[in-house]
Design a protein around this motif. Structure first.
Motif, short mmCIF file in Angstrom:
data_model
loop_
_atom_site.label_atom_id
_atom_site.label_comp_id
_atom_site.label_asym_id
_atom_site.label_seq_id
_atom_site.Cartn_x
_atom_site.Cartn_y
_atom_site.Cartn_z
N GLY A 83 26.82 42.14 28.59
CA GLY A 83 25.91 42.18 29.73
C GLY A 83 26.32 41.21 30.81
N SER A 84 26.78 40.02 30.41
CA SER A 84 27.26 39.03 31.37
C SER A 84 28.47 39.55 32.13
N SER A 85 29.39 40.19 31.40
CA SER A 85 30.56 40.75 32.05
C SER A 85 30.18 41.83 33.06
N MET A 86 29.14 42.60 32.72
CA MET A 86 28.69 43.67 33.62
C MET A 86 28.02 43.09 34.87
N LEU A 87 27.17 42.08 34.69
CA LEU A 87 26.39 41.55 35.81
C LEU A 87 27.23 40.68 36.74
N PHE A 88 28.06 39.82 36.15
CA PHE A 88 28.80 38.85 36.95
C PHE A 88 30.23 39.28 37.27
N GLY A 89 30.71 40.34 36.60
CA GLY A 89 32.10 40.74 36.77
C GLY A 89 32.45 41.10 38.20
N THR A 90 31.60 41.92 38.83
CA THR A 90 31.90 42.33 40.21
C THR A 90 31.85 41.15 41.17
N ILE A 91 30.97 40.18 40.89
CA ILE A 91 30.86 39.01 41.76
C ILE A 91 32.13 38.17 41.69
N VAL A 92 32.58 37.87 40.46
CA VAL A 92 33.77 37.03 40.32
C VAL A 92 35.00 37.79 40.80
N GLY A 93 35.00 39.13 40.66
CA GLY A 93 36.11 39.91 41.17
C GLY A 93 36.21 39.82 42.68
N SER A 94 35.06 39.91 43.36
CA SER A 94 35.05 39.80 44.82
C SER A 94 35.45 38.40 45.27
N LEU A 95 35.01 37.40 44.53
CA LEU A 95 35.39 36.02 44.86
C LEU A 95 36.90 35.83 44.70
N ALA A 96 37.48 36.52 43.71
CA ALA A 96 38.93 36.43 43.51
C ALA A 96 39.67 37.03 44.70
N ASP A 97 39.20 38.18 45.20
CA ASP A 97 39.84 38.80 46.35
C ASP A 97 39.72 37.93 47.60
N LYS A 98 38.59 37.28 47.76
CA LYS A 98 38.33 36.52 48.99
C LYS A 98 38.91 35.11 48.94
N HIS A 99 38.75 34.43 47.80
CA HIS A 99 39.13 33.01 47.72
C HIS A 99 40.44 32.77 46.96
N GLY A 100 41.04 33.82 46.42
CA GLY A 100 42.35 33.64 45.80
C GLY A 100 42.38 34.00 44.33
N ARG A 101 43.42 34.77 43.94
CA ARG A 101 43.55 35.19 42.55
C ARG A 101 44.04 34.04 41.65
N LYS A 102 44.83 33.11 42.22
CA LYS A 102 45.25 31.95 41.43
C LYS A 102 44.04 31.11 41.05
N ARG A 103 43.15 30.86 42.01
CA ARG A 103 41.94 30.09 41.72
C ARG A 103 41.09 30.81 40.66
N ALA A 104 41.03 32.13 40.77
CA ALA A 104 40.25 32.90 39.80
C ALA A 104 40.87 32.79 38.40
N SER A 105 42.19 32.75 38.32
CA SER A 105 42.86 32.61 37.02
C SER A 105 42.59 31.24 36.41
N VAL A 106 42.59 30.21 37.25
CA VAL A 106 42.24 28.87 36.77
C VAL A 106 40.78 28.83 36.32
N LEU A 107 39.92 29.51 37.08
CA LEU A 107 38.50 29.58 36.71
C LEU A 107 38.33 30.26 35.36
N TYR A 108 39.15 31.28 35.08
CA TYR A 108 39.11 31.93 33.77
C TYR A 108 39.36 30.91 32.67
N CYS A 109 40.40 30.10 32.84
CA CYS A 109 40.73 29.09 31.82
C CYS A 109 39.58 28.11 31.61
N ILE A 110 39.03 27.60 32.72
CA ILE A 110 37.94 26.63 32.61
C ILE A 110 36.72 27.25 31.94
N THR A 111 36.37 28.46 32.36
CA THR A 111 35.18 29.13 31.81
C THR A 111 35.33 29.40 30.33
N TYR A 112 36.52 29.86 29.92
CA TYR A 112 36.71 30.19 28.51
C TYR A 112 36.81 28.93 27.65
#
Length: 467
Positions: A83-112
């Motif tokens: 459910g979390s992946s469904m609700l927040f997935g599109t938001i973090v995906g859009s943030l990755a497109d806007k603020h950078g895919r490298k930052r999003a990849s680092v965020l993946y590491c921190i979150t996990y």
């Protein structure tokens, strides 16, 4: 343990070695040294990211049970993750497109990593937080890294066909070899060394931290559409418009949701299907390793197929084969009575099921690099991560429904439903091929028309001929 398991594993190893060592010139793509360095860097990072995920997978349920939670409470934790992946997935995906895919990849590491840390607490609320963080991380894992790779690949001027090489190797290593090694390491930490079910999560956190360091110091940043005026709402509207206006993208999203939904359902069902009674104990770890070996076979075959055939064409066959493999439990349930499944030994129908499931996992190995290749062609760069996470919304809804009702239907019915979905994916894949070929014919006709309109200035003017 049944000798049949060893036989299947050994045969697959032999076939895999033969396929890898027997690759001819047609199966090899000539590349540059710069691309090889770029590809190897990505493969190291992707393998570390997947190792961090694979280390946790087999022990999530075991850890919750170790803390004394009931099956219903554990089920709600799993639903929270999807459910979390469904609700927040599109938001973090859009943030990755806007603020950078490298930052999003680092965020993946921190979150996990934070999700791994929550596993040290037996409190239900903390574990629930960990599942929510894990769901967000999963969305980033299956969108940010691929989006970064595709954008960086073309930004560096590499040829489009070289992407298929990176995709197939990433699945071969990250979803195959890494999964097998992670299973062995996790078993050693939790079982042999008796460090408990939380030890694999600590090991995962270490690998994720190492991968994050490599990303931070060796990756450059790239974006989708970083226009300041484009907020999340505008990005969602842009992604939705792209899906609605391009039938190829909509078909691709439906195909992905149908296949992945069936795949995740299979993950929940293969254990009770292969071990239908308490007298027959199945070797979960060895079966998991065998399935991952089947996936490696599939990815190795995919690397050959993508250099010789059109992806949109052969994937129809892959979906039909996968539908047939998951139809086996339905057929066996129809012809074999439950009394014939009782006993401590593996039955003929059990062996047949095991082989069918290995075939399905091989189809999974073909699916991943092939769907990645199609996404790299059809999904627009400016909204790539957002659209890819849009595709996961119906997938997560489907998995949540299955989890909530998994005990309400017989296993054979669930497998039959998955088989129908895979057959539908084959039909949609056929439609995608028709649309692509039609557009290609129109483009060729348009190019020929444009060529015919080009007039040689030195040519003599045509004379009018009276009839």
């Amino acid at each position: 343990m049944e000798s049949f398991y060893y036989l299947v594993f050994g045969v697959q190893v032999a076939v895999l070695l033969a396929m890898e060592l027997g690759k001819g010139q047609k199966d090899r793509i000539s590349t540059s040294s710069a691309f090889s360095a770029f590809k190897n860097n990505y493969l190291v990072v992707y393998s570390l990211m997947m190792a961090g995920d694979w280390l946790q997978g087999p022990y999530v349920y075991a850890l919750y049970a170790h803390y004394g939670y009931s099956e219903g409470e554990i089920g709600r934790l799993f639903i929270a993750g999807f459910g979390s992946s469904m609700l927040f997935g599109t938001i973090v995906g859009s943030l990755a497109d806007k603020h950078g895919r490298k930052r999003a990849s680092v965020l993946y590491c921190i979150t996990y990593i934070l999700s791994c840390f929550t596993k040290h607490s037996p409190k239900y609320e903390v574990l629930m937080l960990g599942r929510v963080l894990g769901g967000i991380a999963t969305s980033l894992l299956f969108s940010a890294f691929e989006s970064w790779l595709v954008a960086e690949h073309f930004k560096r001027g590499f040829e489009a066909q070289w992407l298929s090489l990176t995709f197939s190797k990433a699945i071969f290593l990250g979803n195959g070899l890494t999964a097998i090694l992670a299973g062995l390491v996790g078993n050693t930490l939790a079982g042999t060394l008796e460090l408990g079910p939380v030890a694999p999560f600590d090991a995962a956190a270490v690998l994720l931290a190492v991968g994050m360091g490599i990303i931070m110091f060796s990756w450059s940043e790239n974006f989708g559409d970083a226009t300041e005026s484009k907020n999340l709402v505008v990005q969602f509207q842009t992604a939705s418009a792209a899906i609605a206006s391009d039938e190829k993208i909509a078909l691709l999203g439906a195909i992905q949701s149908l296949f992945e939904g069936s795949m995740y359902t299979f993950v929940f069902l293969w254990t009770p299907a292969l071990g239908p009674n308490e007298n027959f104990k199945i070797p979960h770890g060895f079966i998991f390793a065998t399935f991952m070996l089947s996936s490696m076979l599939g990815s190795s075959l995919a690397s050959r197929l993508m250099t010789r055939l059109k992806v949109e064409g052969y994937m129809q066959v892959v979906f039909l084969v996968s539908a047939g493999s998951l139809l086996l439990p339905v057929i066996i349930n129809f012809f074999v009575s439950e009394s014939n499944l009782e006993g401590p030994d593996m039955t003929f129908s059990g062996r047949l099921l095991f082989l069918g499931f290995c075939i399905f996992e091989a189809c999974v190995g073909i699916f991943w690099p092939s769907i990645m290749k199609m996404r790299s062609v059809y999904i627009p760069e400016e909204s790539r991560s957002t659209i890819m996470n849009f595709f996961r919304i119906p997938l997560n809804i489907f998995v949540c429904i299955v989890l909530a009702n998994v005990s309400a239907f017989p296993i054979s019915i669930m497998f039959g439903m998955c088989s129908i979905f895979l057959a539908m994916a084959a039909v949609l894949q056929r439609r995608l091929l028709v649309v692509v070929e039609k557009q290609q014919r129109l483009k060729v006709s348009q190019d020929n028309w444009d060529d015919d309109k080009v007039i040689d200035p030195e040519a003599e003017p045509l004379k009018h001929i009276d009839q």
